[in-house]
Design an enzyme around this catalytic site. Structure first.
Site, PDB file in Angstrom:
ATOM      1  N   ASP A   1       0.861  -1.183   0.000  1.00 30.53           N
ATOM      2  CA  ASP A   1       0.000   0.000   0.000  1.00 30.53           C
ATOM      3  C   ASP A   1       0.898   1.234   0.000  1.00 30.53           C
ATOM      4  OD1 ASP A   1      -1.744   2.187   0.954  1.00 30.53           O
ATOM      5  OD2 ASP A   1      -3.191   0.588   1.352  1.00 30.53           O
TER       6      ASP A   1
ATOM      7  N   VAL B   1     -11.125   2.423  -3.251  1.00 30.01           N
ATOM      8  CA  VAL B   1     -10.778   1.812  -4.540  1.00 30.01           C
ATOM      9  C   VAL B   1     -11.727   0.626  -4.737  1.00 30.01           C
ATOM     10  CG1 VAL B   1      -9.010   0.661  -5.905  1.00 30.01           C
ATOM     11  CG2 VAL B   1      -8.358   2.521  -4.360  1.00 30.01           C
TER      12      VAL B   1
ATOM     13  N   HIS C   1     -10.215  -5.897  -2.242  1.00 25.85           N
ATOM     14  CA  HIS C   1      -8.875  -6.057  -1.680  1.00 25.85           C
ATOM     15  C   HIS C   1      -8.957  -6.212  -0.171  1.00 25.85           C
ATOM     16  CE1 HIS C   1      -9.828  -1.755  -1.843  1.00 25.85           C
ATOM     17  NE2 HIS C   1      -9.155  -1.636  -0.724  1.00 25.85           N
TER      18      HIS C   1
ATOM     19  N   HIS D   1      -6.629  -5.525   3.265  1.00 22.67           N
ATOM     20  CA  HIS D   1      -5.467  -4.873   3.864  1.00 22.67           C
ATOM     21  C   HIS D   1      -4.835  -5.837   4.869  1.00 22.67           C
ATOM     22  CE1 HIS D   1      -6.679  -0.643   2.718  1.00 22.67           C
ATOM     23  NE2 HIS D   1      -7.864  -1.230   2.646  1.00 22.67           N
TER      24      HIS D   1
HETATM   25  P1  AMP Z   1      -9.802   1.146   0.535  1.00 25.82           P
HETATM   26  O1  AMP Z   1     -10.168   2.419   1.217  1.00 25.82           O
HETATM   27  O2  AMP Z   1     -10.031  -0.071   1.363  1.00 25.82           O
HETATM   28  O3  AMP Z   1     -10.473   1.105  -0.817  1.00 25.82           O
HETATM   29  O4  AMP Z   1      -8.239   1.185   0.373  1.00 25.82           O
HETATM   30  C1  AMP Z   1      -7.565   1.557  -0.768  1.00 25.82           C
HETATM   31  C2  AMP Z   1      -6.104   1.541  -0.398  1.00 25.82           C
HETATM   32  O5  AMP Z   1      -5.372   1.630  -1.579  1.00 25.82           O
HETATM   33  C3  AMP Z   1      -5.651   2.696   0.506  1.00 25.82           C
HETATM   34  O6  AMP Z   1      -5.063   2.163   1.678  1.00 25.82           O
HETATM   35  C4  AMP Z   1      -4.637   3.444  -0.358  1.00 25.82           C
HETATM   36  O7  AMP Z   1      -3.551   3.917   0.392  1.00 25.82           O
HETATM   37  C5  AMP Z   1      -4.209   2.383  -1.343  1.00 25.82           C
HETATM   38  N1  AMP Z   1      -3.771   2.831  -2.655  1.00 25.82           N
HETATM   39  C6  AMP Z   1      -4.325   3.784  -3.443  1.00 25.82           C
HETATM   40  N2  AMP Z   1      -3.665   3.869  -4.615  1.00 25.82           N
HETATM   41  C7  AMP Z   1      -2.685   2.924  -4.580  1.00 25.82           C
HETATM   42  C8  AMP Z   1      -1.669   2.509  -5.486  1.00 25.82           C
HETATM   43  N3  AMP Z   1      -1.505   3.076  -6.696  1.00 25.82           N
HETATM   44  N4  AMP Z   1      -0.824   1.515  -5.111  1.00 25.82           N
HETATM   45  C9  AMP Z   1      -0.949   0.937  -3.895  1.00 25.82           C
HETATM   46  N5  AMP Z   1      -1.892   1.281  -2.996  1.00 25.82           N
HETATM   47  C10 AMP Z   1      -2.749   2.262  -3.330  1.00 25.82           C
END
Ligand code: AMP
Length: 143
Positions: free
Chosen positions: A36, A101, A105, A107
Site C-alpha cells: 500500500d 478503490v 482487496h 489490507h
Molecule cells: P480502501 O479504502 O479499502 O479502498 O483502500 C484503498 C487503499 O489503496 C488505501 O489504503 C490506499 O492507500 C491504497 N492505494 C491507493 N492507490 C494505490 C496505489 N496506486 N498503489 C498501492 N496502494 C494504493
C-alpha cells in the site's frame, strides 16, 4: 449484490494489467499482493484477486475462499518480516464503509504494541522505503 457495477478503470485493475507500477510481493494464478503506497503501518500490504468485483458484496464465493488463504500466507510473512506483535486485516465495502478503490482487496497490516495505526489513505510513503519493505516480505515468503 452492491447494486453498483464494476469499473474496469479503477487503479487496482490498472495495476493488475501492468499499466501502472506497484511494489509487488506475491502473485499466483488468482491473486496479486503489493505494498500500500499510503501505509497505515510499515509493511502494509494489499491482497487483490485477479477476478473483477467491486468488493466482497458482489464477489464470487469461490474467489473469496481462495483469497483468504493468500491473506493468511501474507499475514504470516508480514508478521515475520516486520517482527510484528500482531496483524490487522481490514476490508471495506462501499464508500459508507470507508472503501476508496472499487476492486476487492484485503489490507494486511503488521502491528507493533508501540506503533499506533496511521490514518487510512493518509500520507504517501517514500518509494525507497516501499521497495525495501517489499523486499523484506518477499524474503519472508521465500524462507
Ligand atoms: P480502501 O479504502 O479499502 O479502498 O483502500 C484503498 C487503499 O489503496 C488505501 O489504503 C490506499 O492507500 C491504497 N492505494 C491507493 N492507490 C494505490 C496505489 N496506486 N498503489 C498501492 N496502494 C494504493
Amino acid at each position: 449484490m452492491s447494486g453498483q457495477s464494476y469499473d474496469d478503470n479503477n487503479i487496482f485493475a490498472k495495476i493488475l494489467r501492468g499499466e501502472i507500477p506497484a511494489y509487488r510481493v506475491y502473485e499466483d494464478d488468482h491473486t496479486v499482493a503489493f505494498m500500500d503506497v499510503m501505509p497505515q503501518a510499515p509493511g502494509h500490504l494489499l491482497v487483490v484477486p485477479k477476478a473483477p468485483s467491486r468488493n466482497m458484496l458482489d464477489a464470487d464465493p469461490a474467489v473469496l475462499s481462495k483469497i483468504i488463504q493468500v491473506v493468511q500466507k501474507l499475514a504470516l510473512a508480514a508478521k515475520q518480516a516486520f517482527e510484528a506483535d500482531g496483524v490487522t486485516i481490514m476490508q471495506f465495502n462501499e464508500a459508507a464503509a470507508g472503501q476508496t478503490v472499487y476492486h476487492l482487496h484485503f489490507h494486511v497490516v503488521p502491528r507493533s504494541e508501540s506503533t499506533p495505526l496511521r490514518p487510512h489513505s493518509g500520507q504517501m510513503e517514500d518509494g525507497d522505503i516501499l521497495k525495501a519493505n517489499a523486499e523484506k516480505v518477499r524474503t519472508a515468503l521465500a524462507g
